[in-house]
Design an enzyme around this catalytic site. Structure first.
Site, PDB file in Angstrom:
ATOM      1  N   ARG A  32       0.797  -1.295  -0.073  1.00  0.00           N
ATOM      2  CA  ARG A  32      -0.092   0.143  -0.215  1.00  0.00           C
ATOM      3  C   ARG A  32       0.813   1.258   0.142  1.00  0.00           C
ATOM      4  NH1 ARG A  32      -3.241  -2.221   4.861  1.00  0.00           N
ATOM      5  NH2 ARG A  32      -1.070  -3.177   5.196  1.00  0.00           N
ATOM      6  N   ARG A  41      -5.363  -2.581  -6.655  1.00  0.00           N
ATOM      7  CA  ARG A  41      -6.119  -2.969  -5.532  1.00  0.00           C
ATOM      8  C   ARG A  41      -7.370  -2.669  -5.495  1.00  0.00           C
ATOM      9  NH1 ARG A  41      -8.701  -4.850  -1.728  1.00  0.00           N
ATOM     10  NH2 ARG A  41      -8.018  -4.858   0.528  1.00  0.00           N
ATOM     11  N   TYR A 154      -4.070 -18.179  12.986  1.00  0.00           N
ATOM     12  CA  TYR A 154      -4.910 -17.286  12.421  1.00  0.00           C
ATOM     13  C   TYR A 154      -6.366 -18.142  12.126  1.00  0.00           C
ATOM     14  CZ  TYR A 154      -2.110 -13.310  11.510  1.00  0.00           C
ATOM     15  OH  TYR A 154      -1.177 -12.370  11.556  1.00  0.00           O
TER      16      TYR A 154
END
Ligand code: CP3
Length: 348
Positions: A32, A41, A154
């Protein structure tokens, strides 16, 4: 004897040859902080669409290479594509990070698929083939996966947490069930990494971002041992495979990790202690790292000093210059240019 500069400095460092100017790339180099990334994106829609559209993933992989001419490109994807291929629901919420359906009871774990649907990962292989076709042959292409421990944190919690307590609790309370998740991840990560090598990756990195939250006994069981099995499993089919391990936060446990896993290089975070690294890690394998990403945001004299520290500490041995963790979105591009100029002016 002074080292001879090679045309493939990244791979040569991994093969045992120090370079006079260390090869350089950055974790999360496609990301980013680049306007061209943000543009694509938005066009792609979701983050997973970006990962799974080979044309886009290849383009995003090449963006930082065109701008900065790094010595290595890392394929644009994510460590959570493996749980996705195992049939777990994975989504990336803007500004929030990943969300998965939590795998938080032994019953749910018993129902986990043992074999990933590798057709779902075919777009990653296709992106690798495209990048390898377009990339300068002297620039290395890195494939990657998450280490089983980090991916499992996760999967169990369903998201990132400050200290990954849900997975740590699961490993204490239900070690057999937790070991089943790890075993599934070990086997499928081996297949996935082999697929990436076949598709054109020149080297592999195993990201164990959450290794540092584990006490030594748990670190041995859940970080070192699964990583050792992956390295052995990949090399059983591809004997010369070059593999970098990144057990972030492992600190004084790094020498044990290096010795047991058989990795060719270890990526170190910015808190690493230089003499321990030089004497007990870099004496065996190449070292990658370890500029503080915040120094890269700060820029100016603080950045120059931080770069010089990395070079002074490690460029006398085998070094791949990198950050201690991923580049942050707010990093000015001019500071990346400042970093590259300084590293490439190094006279070692
Ligand atoms: O350029 C590269 O380094 C290659 C691409 C890459 C991404 N993720 C893209 C990404 C790599 C190597 C990863 C690895 C990854 N993914 C790790 C291990 C390394 C690390 O940074 O700790 C982990 C833990 C993940 C899981 C993950 N993916 C998280 C926690 C997040 C959210 C945090 C964040 O930075 O937003 C992601 C999303 C993600 N993966 C982004 C990128 C560029 C940002 C998503 C976006 O563009 O909206």
């Amino acid at each position: 004897m002074p080292p001879i500069s090679s045309s493939k400095p990244f791979l040569d460092v991994l093969s045992g040859h120090r370079q006079p100017i260390p090869p350089v790339w950055m974790m999360r180099q496609a990301g980013r902080y680049l306007p061209e990334y943000r543009e694509l994106r938005t066009k792609a829609g979701s983050f997973l669409d970006l990962c799974f559209t080979p044309e886009y993933a290849a383009e995003v992989t090449l963006q930082p290479i065109r701008r900065f001419n790094f010595d290595a490109a890392i394929i644009f994807s994510d460590i959570l594509v493996v749980p996705h291929a195992l049939g777990r629901a994975v989504r990336f919420e803007i500004g929030e990070g990943p969300r998965l359906d939590p795998l938080d009871t032994p019953d749910k774990i018993a129902a986990l698929a043992t074999q990933a649907d590798f057709a779902k990962l075919e777009p990653v292989y296709e992106a690798l083939r495209r990048v390898r076709g377009e990339l300068d042959p002297n620039i290395a292409l890195i494939g990657f996966c998450g280490a089983p421990w980090t991916v499992a944190t996760y999967m169990v919690a369903g998201q990132g947490t400050p200290d990954q307590a849900p997975a740590r609790m699961m490993a204490y309370r239900h070690p057999d069930a937790f070991a089943d998740i790890i075993d599934v991840l070990v086997e499928n990560s081996i297949q996935y990494l082999l697929g990436q090598l076949k598709a054109g990756a020149d080297a592999l990195q195993i990201f164990d971002t959450w290794a540092g939250v584990l006490p030594p006994r748990e670190f041995e069981r859940w970080s070192i041992e699964p990583t050792r099995r992956i390295v052995a499993g990949v090399r059983a089919k591809m004997p010369g495979a070059k593999i970098i391990g990144f057990p972030r936060g492992a600190g004084a446990l790094l020498p044990a990790y290096v010795e047991a896993t058989g990795v060719d290089a270890v990526s170190i975070d910015w808190a690493a202690e230089p003499s321990l690294i030089r004497e007990r890690v870099q004496s065996r394998v190449a070292v990658q790292g370890n500029l503080d990403p915040l120094a890269l945001i700060a820029g100016g004299g603080a950045l120059d000093r931080a770069i010089d520290d990395v070079l002074t500490n490690y460029a006398g041995g085998r070094l791949i210059f990198n950050l201690g963790h991923g580049i942050l979105p707010e990093t000015p591009i001019a500071h990346v240019e400042q970093m590259l100029k300084r590293v490439r002016a190094y006279k070692g």
